[in-house]
Design a protein around this motif. Structure first.
Motif, PDB file in Angstrom:
ATOM      1  N   GLU A  80       1.909 -12.551 -62.838  1.00  0.00           N
ATOM      2  CA  GLU A  80       1.550 -11.712 -61.684  1.00  0.00           C
ATOM      3  C   GLU A  80       2.789 -11.338 -60.883  1.00  0.00           C
ATOM      4  O   GLU A  80       2.916 -10.204 -60.414  1.00  0.00           O
ATOM      5  CB  GLU A  80       0.566 -12.476 -60.795  1.00  0.00           C
ATOM      6  CG  GLU A  80      -0.176 -11.601 -59.788  1.00  0.00           C
ATOM      7  CD  GLU A  80       0.701 -11.136 -58.639  1.00  0.00           C
ATOM      8  OE1 GLU A  80       0.531  -9.996 -58.175  1.00  0.00           O
ATOM      9  OE2 GLU A  80       1.579 -11.926 -58.201  1.00  0.00           O
TER      10      GLU A  80
ATOM     11  N   ALA B 228       4.633  -8.549 -62.783  1.00  0.00           N
ATOM     12  CA  ALA B 228       3.941  -7.262 -62.651  1.00  0.00           C
ATOM     13  C   ALA B 228       3.964  -6.767 -61.207  1.00  0.00           C
ATOM     14  O   ALA B 228       4.186  -5.578 -60.941  1.00  0.00           O
ATOM     15  CB  ALA B 228       2.498  -7.403 -63.139  1.00  0.00           C
ATOM     16  N   GLY B 229       3.747  -7.682 -60.281  1.00  0.00           N
ATOM     17  CA  GLY B 229       3.705  -7.291 -58.879  1.00  0.00           C
ATOM     18  C   GLY B 229       5.038  -6.802 -58.361  1.00  0.00           C
ATOM     19  O   GLY B 229       5.095  -5.829 -57.612  1.00  0.00           O
ATOM     20  N   SER B 230       6.122  -7.466 -58.749  1.00  0.00           N
ATOM     21  CA  SER B 230       7.444  -7.046 -58.275  1.00  0.00           C
ATOM     22  C   SER B 230       7.807  -5.671 -58.818  1.00  0.00           C
ATOM     23  O   SER B 230       8.394  -4.842 -58.105  1.00  0.00           O
ATOM     24  CB  SER B 230       8.505  -8.071 -58.678  1.00  0.00           C
ATOM     25  OG  SER B 230       8.607  -8.170 -60.093  1.00  0.00           O
ATOM     26  N   ILE B 231       7.456  -5.415 -60.078  1.00  0.00           N
ATOM     27  CA  ILE B 231       7.727  -4.091 -60.655  1.00  0.00           C
ATOM     28  C   ILE B 231       6.907  -3.017 -59.944  1.00  0.00           C
ATOM     29  O   ILE B 231       7.427  -1.954 -59.575  1.00  0.00           O
ATOM     30  CB  ILE B 231       7.427  -4.091 -62.166  1.00  0.00           C
ATOM     31  CG1 ILE B 231       8.420  -5.007 -62.900  1.00  0.00           C
ATOM     32  CG2 ILE B 231       7.498  -2.674 -62.732  1.00  0.00           C
ATOM     33  CD1 ILE B 231       8.087  -5.221 -64.364  1.00  0.00           C
ATOM     34  N   ALA B 232       5.629  -3.299 -59.749  1.00  0.00           N
ATOM     35  CA  ALA B 232       4.752  -2.323 -59.097  1.00  0.00           C
ATOM     36  C   ALA B 232       5.177  -2.074 -57.653  1.00  0.00           C
ATOM     37  O   ALA B 232       5.235  -0.925 -57.195  1.00  0.00           O
ATOM     38  CB  ALA B 232       3.306  -2.814 -59.141  1.00  0.00           C
ATOM     39  N   MET B 233       5.496  -3.146 -56.936  1.00  0.00           N
ATOM     40  CA  MET B 233       5.904  -2.993 -55.546  1.00  0.00           C
ATOM     41  C   MET B 233       7.239  -2.270 -55.440  1.00  0.00           C
ATOM     42  O   MET B 233       7.431  -1.413 -54.578  1.00  0.00           O
ATOM     43  CB  MET B 233       5.994  -4.366 -54.885  1.00  0.00           C
ATOM     44  CG  MET B 233       4.665  -5.081 -54.723  1.00  0.00           C
ATOM     45  SD  MET B 233       3.625  -4.336 -53.457  1.00  0.00           S
ATOM     46  CE  MET B 233       4.563  -4.718 -51.993  1.00  0.00           C
TER      47      MET B 233
ATOM     48  N   LEU C 181       8.528  -0.177 -57.616  1.00  0.00           N
ATOM     49  CA  LEU C 181       8.310   1.224 -57.972  1.00  0.00           C
ATOM     50  C   LEU C 181       7.655   1.979 -56.817  1.00  0.00           C
ATOM     51  O   LEU C 181       8.027   3.124 -56.520  1.00  0.00           O
ATOM     52  CB  LEU C 181       7.434   1.316 -59.218  1.00  0.00           C
ATOM     53  CG  LEU C 181       7.121   2.732 -59.731  1.00  0.00           C
ATOM     54  CD1 LEU C 181       8.403   3.465 -60.072  1.00  0.00           C
ATOM     55  CD2 LEU C 181       6.199   2.664 -60.942  1.00  0.00           C
ATOM     56  N   GLY C 182       6.720   1.332 -56.159  1.00  0.00           N
ATOM     57  CA  GLY C 182       6.081   1.961 -55.010  1.00  0.00           C
ATOM     58  C   GLY C 182       7.072   2.245 -53.893  1.00  0.00           C
ATOM     59  O   GLY C 182       7.042   3.308 -53.271  1.00  0.00           O
TER      60      GLY C 182
ATOM     61  N   ALA D 245      11.348  -5.575 -54.545  1.00  0.00           N
ATOM     62  CA  ALA D 245      11.086  -6.335 -55.768  1.00  0.00           C
ATOM     63  C   ALA D 245      11.608  -7.768 -55.664  1.00  0.00           C
ATOM     64  O   ALA D 245      10.894  -8.731 -55.973  1.00  0.00           O
ATOM     65  CB  ALA D 245      11.722  -5.632 -56.969  1.00  0.00           C
TER      66      ALA D 245
ATOM     67  N   TYR E 291       9.660  -9.808 -53.188  1.00  0.00           N
ATOM     68  CA  TYR E 291       8.367 -10.197 -53.759  1.00  0.00           C
ATOM     69  C   TYR E 291       8.531 -11.409 -54.678  1.00  0.00           C
ATOM     70  O   TYR E 291       7.736 -12.351 -54.628  1.00  0.00           O
ATOM     71  CB  TYR E 291       7.774  -9.020 -54.542  1.00  0.00           C
ATOM     72  CG  TYR E 291       6.349  -9.225 -54.991  1.00  0.00           C
ATOM     73  CD1 TYR E 291       5.292  -8.768 -54.215  1.00  0.00           C
ATOM     74  CD2 TYR E 291       6.048  -9.887 -56.181  1.00  0.00           C
ATOM     75  CE1 TYR E 291       3.973  -8.953 -54.609  1.00  0.00           C
ATOM     76  CE2 TYR E 291       4.743 -10.078 -56.591  1.00  0.00           C
ATOM     77  CZ  TYR E 291       3.710  -9.614 -55.798  1.00  0.00           C
ATOM     78  OH  TYR E 291       2.406  -9.812 -56.194  1.00  0.00           O
TER      79      TYR E 291
END
Length: 238
Positions: A58, A61-66, A68-69, A158, A161
């Motif tokens: 998690e 995935a979360g660090s990449i998504a955050m 990127l956001g 990232a 996070y």
């Protein structure tokens, strides 16, 4: 009689608001989401190893998504600023009278009459770049984004996070029993949330105690909801 030299006045404003915002976004989500996930899994599995694996997945995935956001948001801000600046540069040439009236309207908001504002307007007209800068700041409320802001924002969010997400997982890495790890994780994470909230409140000037209580309450509520929801669903699972 000689005048006593006064020490220079140094204002203590905190200016790194963008960096603080990115750290706050990354750390707050990093502390809260993996904490809630670990708490939820602890309600249905006894193996701390499984919780760690799920938590690390998690966090990745979360660090990449955050990140990127954050990158897309900063890029969007930069593109919006560039677009509005081009429009202002065109308007001070093609719609001079309208832009002059907008200058007067801006000064009227500060109770400055037209006679007093006219010298400032004339000075701005002699310096088109300054005129555009003035309109961007005081008409549109836009500040020019720093160079490479998007990349720095993505990396800051990232890594923040990741740093926050590892905190609630630490007990699961050293204690095999998920139930025992959960108790340690709750204590460590709530302390980290309190420290983070207090530091954030101190930096942005909102009050360290209020910010600490708010951060702990939100993070604790998210973890408690995940834990009891997982227990409830597991109890009704055939």
């Amino acid at each position: 009689m000689h005048d006593i030299a006064r020490p220079p006045h140094i204002e203590g404003h905190f200016e790194s608001t963008d960096v603080v915002r990115d750290v706050v976004i990354g750390l707050s989500d990093g502390l809260t989401v993996p904490f809630a996930l670990a708490a939820g899994l602890s309600g249905v599995v006894a193996s701390a190893h499984i919780v760690v694996l799920a938590g690390l997945a998690e966090i990745a995935a979360g660090s990449i998504a955050m990140g990127l956001g954050g990158y897309l948001a900063a890029r969007g801000d930069a593109e919006h600023y560039a677009s509005e600046r081009l429009r202002e540069e065109s308007e001070i040439v093609e719609r001079v009278h309208d832009e002059e009236e907008e200058i007067y309207e801006i000064f009227e908001q500060y109770s400055v009459d037209r006679i007093s504002a006219t010298p400032v307007l004339e000075a701005l007209k002699r310096n088109p770049k300054a005129w555009v800068d003035f309109m961007m700041r005081f008409e549109l409320g836009l500040e020019e984004p720093a160079p490479n802001r998007a990349h720095r924002s993505a990396l800051t969010i990232a890594f923040s996070y990741i740093a926050g997400g590892l905190v609630p997982l630490l007990p699961y890495m050293f204690v095999q029993d998920a139930s025992s790890s959960l108790r340690l994780s709750v204590i460590i994470t709530l302390l980290a949330l309190a420290l983070f909230g207090a530091l954030k409140g101190k930096l942005v000037g909102t009050g360290w105690l209020r910010s600490a209580v708010q951060t702990v309450t939100i993070g604790g509520a998210a973890a408690a909801a995940a834990y009891f929801l997982a227990r409830l669903l597991n109890a009704h699972h055939p």
